[in-house]
Enzyme design. Structure first.
Site, short mmCIF file in Angstrom:
data_model
loop_
_atom_site.label_atom_id
_atom_site.label_comp_id
_atom_site.label_asym_id
_atom_site.label_seq_id
_atom_site.Cartn_x
_atom_site.Cartn_y
_atom_site.Cartn_z
N PRO A 1 0.77 -1.25 0.00
CA PRO A 1 0.00 0.00 0.00
C PRO A 1 0.81 1.30 0.00
CG PRO A 1 0.02 -0.93 2.19
CD PRO A 1 0.73 -1.91 1.30
N CYS A 2 1.44 1.60 -1.12
CA CYS A 2 2.19 2.85 -1.23
C CYS A 2 1.26 4.06 -1.20
CB CYS A 2 3.06 2.84 -2.49
SG CYS A 2 2.19 2.39 -3.99
N HIS A 3 -0.03 3.86 -1.46
CA HIS A 3 -0.98 4.98 -1.40
C HIS A 3 -1.16 5.49 0.03
CE1 HIS A 3 -3.47 1.37 -0.73
NE2 HIS A 3 -4.27 2.16 -0.02
#
Length: 169
Positions: free
Chosen positions: A131-133
């Protein structure tokens, strides 16, 4: 041999790729590194890794937290892999900063590689699941999402994050 498949999501078409060890890629169609690690020879089809990733995405896009992580095959430098492992530990519905992520990935805590961490976050080949978001700037800036800030906002909202606290570029 890599196998690819597509997934139609509420935020656009997603390309998935796997090899014999697990999921190697998940890219939004707007991603600046779209398909960057695909082999020249791949086949289109389905396998257990792609099916598992699609099951995970189905749950996620229903606004629920999946209770499993598909089998991943993270490919990159040792540092990138440490950053991506740190991303996997960010709880659903929360955010963290590039600085905090650098702290978790750095071997030498005296010299934080914040820029290098930002680069590793940006080169994440398996967006959404890794989850880089969920990573934001230290000053609450919504920055740095390869699929576009609009997609980052939608993903955070889907997880129930109040984005009014963040500065938009």
């Amino acid at each position: 041999m890599q196998t690819i498949s597509y997934y139609n999501s509420p935020i656009g078409k997603i390309l998935l790729a796997s090899d014999e060890q697990g999921l190697v890629g998940l890219w939004l169609d707007t991603d600046r590194y779209y398909g960057d690690i695909l082999a020249k020879n791949y086949s289109e089809g389905e396998n257990k890794y792609l099916s598992s990733a699609k099951k995970w995405l189905n749950i996620f896009f229903q606004g629920k937290e999946p209770n499993f992580i598909p089998q991943l095959h993270l490919t990159g430098t040792d540092f990138q892999k440490r950053v991506w492992q740190a991303l996997l530990k960010i709880p659903y519905g929360t955010t963290t900063t590039y600085k905090d992520t650098a702290m978790k990935a750095a071997q030498d805590k005296k010299h934080l590689p914040i820029r290098a961490t930002g680069g590793a976050v940006g080169r994440n080949h398996i967006c959404i699941i890794v989850p880089c978001h969920r990573v934001v700037g230290v000053n609450h800036n919504l920055t740095g999402y390869g699929g576009g800030i609009d997609k980052k906002i939608k993903l955070l909202q889907l997880e129930g994050v109040d984005i009014s606290q963040f500065k938009k570029p």
